[in-house]
Design an enzyme around this catalytic site. Structure first.
Site, PDB file in Angstrom:
ATOM      1  N   SER A 125      90.495 -24.110  75.021  1.00 39.72           N
ATOM      2  CA  SER A 125      90.700 -24.559  73.629  1.00 39.72           C
ATOM      3  C   SER A 125      92.312 -24.909  73.616  1.00 39.72           C
ATOM      4  O   SER A 125      92.715 -25.541  74.314  1.00 39.72           O
ATOM      5  CB  SER A 125      90.273 -23.172  72.861  1.00 39.72           C
ATOM      6  N   ASP A 143      80.262 -28.369  69.954  1.00 41.81           N
ATOM      7  CA  ASP A 143      81.646 -27.852  69.779  1.00 41.81           C
ATOM      8  C   ASP A 143      82.597 -29.145  69.062  1.00 41.81           C
ATOM      9  O   ASP A 143      82.335 -30.418  69.702  1.00 41.81           O
ATOM     10  CB  ASP A 143      82.477 -27.544  70.851  1.00 41.81           C
ATOM     11  N   HIS A 169      81.863 -23.662  70.920  1.00 45.85           N
ATOM     12  CA  HIS A 169      83.135 -23.492  71.195  1.00 45.85           C
ATOM     13  C   HIS A 169      82.974 -22.008  71.419  1.00 45.85           C
ATOM     14  O   HIS A 169      82.454 -21.424  70.936  1.00 45.85           O
ATOM     15  CB  HIS A 169      84.054 -23.928  70.227  1.00 45.85           C
TER      16      HIS A 169
END
Length: 313
Positions: A162, A258, A288
């Site tokens: 991320s 995601d 995600h």
């Protein structure tokens, strides 16, 4: 890629989260959000793997002391083992060694690698470029102390997920030491004000855990002003070609549902176009943070296993 649809385990996990977090504040403070993330990482994360040792170590940097949490594997299938610098996600605001303990232990135990998890300064208390400065300092320290740690200085790897993926990519772009491999997991690749990706629009409405609102809030908390998002030290996708040609071999792992999926693919495509050895994997049917939630999602375990194979190869 033809979609197989959302994995039923994801639907079940989202329903479970709704029950588990029903009493959470509607508008949580930063500290409450950090506590919630740590709780979720332990509640839904992979099993707590056994390692030989885990130790916090403080190093000196130009900005002051920086904490690293270091994990050593119980057995070395390769001697000396590779060293992996882990740069955690959380939108530059959340996350840390406490929330990433299960994932780091899994990397260490399954990959037979030494893992160094960097506790970089977080926003909004410390805005750009504090986090990247700390990550660069951590990489330099690990490279200089690889043999002391018991690792192989020729097999130094970096990984991040991320927002930590953005930090990991930038750290490798600017590294003054050789990096053997970079592994990016559903990374943020740009915070540019004009960034437009179909996956953010199509998947960021809250149905699939991460919202576009969360992405924009993280950028607002990390940057002093929106224009900084165009800086390559914030948005590694915008780095010049000359910088990217020196990039280490890279594995990019994204998730089908995601919002950050398309920018991860765009980074892999850009590296490939410049002749950098790169492999791109999109985990089907999942969301995600699936690896953080690998205790509840088999596709998260799949992603975890793929990452570990990259460390061991």
């Amino acid at each position: 890629m033809a979609s197989s649809g959302l994995d039923p385990e994801v639907t079940a996990l989202m329903a479970r989260m709704g029950v588990d977090l029903a009493s959470a504040p509607i508008d949580p403070t930063v500290e409450q959000r950090r506590e919630l993330m740590t709780w979720m990482c332990h509640a839904y994360g992979p099993p707590m793997a056994r390692v030989k040792a885990a130790q916090d170590r403080w190093i000196s940097t130009p900005a002051g002391p920086l904490r690293l949490r270091i994990y050593w594997p119980r057995r070395f299938s390769l001697r000396p083992p590779a060293i992996v610098l882990n740069i955690h996600g959380g939108g530059w605001v959340l996350g840390g060694p406490e929330s990433y303990e299960r994932v780091c232990r899994a990397y260490c135990a399954r990959g037979d690698v030494i893992v160094v998890d960097v506790d970089y300064r977080r926003a909004p208390e410390h805005r750009f470029p504090a986090a990247i400065d700390d990550c660069e300092a951590a990489l330099a320290w690990v490279a200089a102390n690889a043999r002391t740690l018991g690792g192989d200085p020729k097999r130094l790897m970096v990984t991040g997920d991320s927002a930590g993926g953005a930090l990991a990519a930038v750290t490798c772009q600017t590294a003054k030491v050789p990096v053997h491999r970079l592994v990016l997991l559903y990374p943020v690749m740009t915070a540019a004000p004009d960034a437009r990706f179909a996956s953010r629009t199509e998947l960021g409405d809250g149905r699939y855990f991460l919202r576009e609102f969360d992405i924009r809030r993280a950028e607002d908390e990390y940057l002093e002003q929106a224009s900084q998002g165009a800086d390559p030290r914030v948005s590694p996708l915008l780095a010049p070609g000359g910088t990217l040609r020196g990039h280490p071999p890279t594995l990019v792992v994204t998730a089908e549902f995601d919002p950050l999926r398309d920018e991860g693919r765009a980074y892999a495509d850009r590296l490939k176009g410049l002749g950098v050895p790169v492999e791109y994997v999109c985990l089907p049917g999942t969301i995600h943070a699936c690896v953080l939630f690998a205790g509840a999602l088999k596709r998260g375990q799949t992603g975890l296993n793929r990452i570990v194979r990259a460390f061991r190869s």
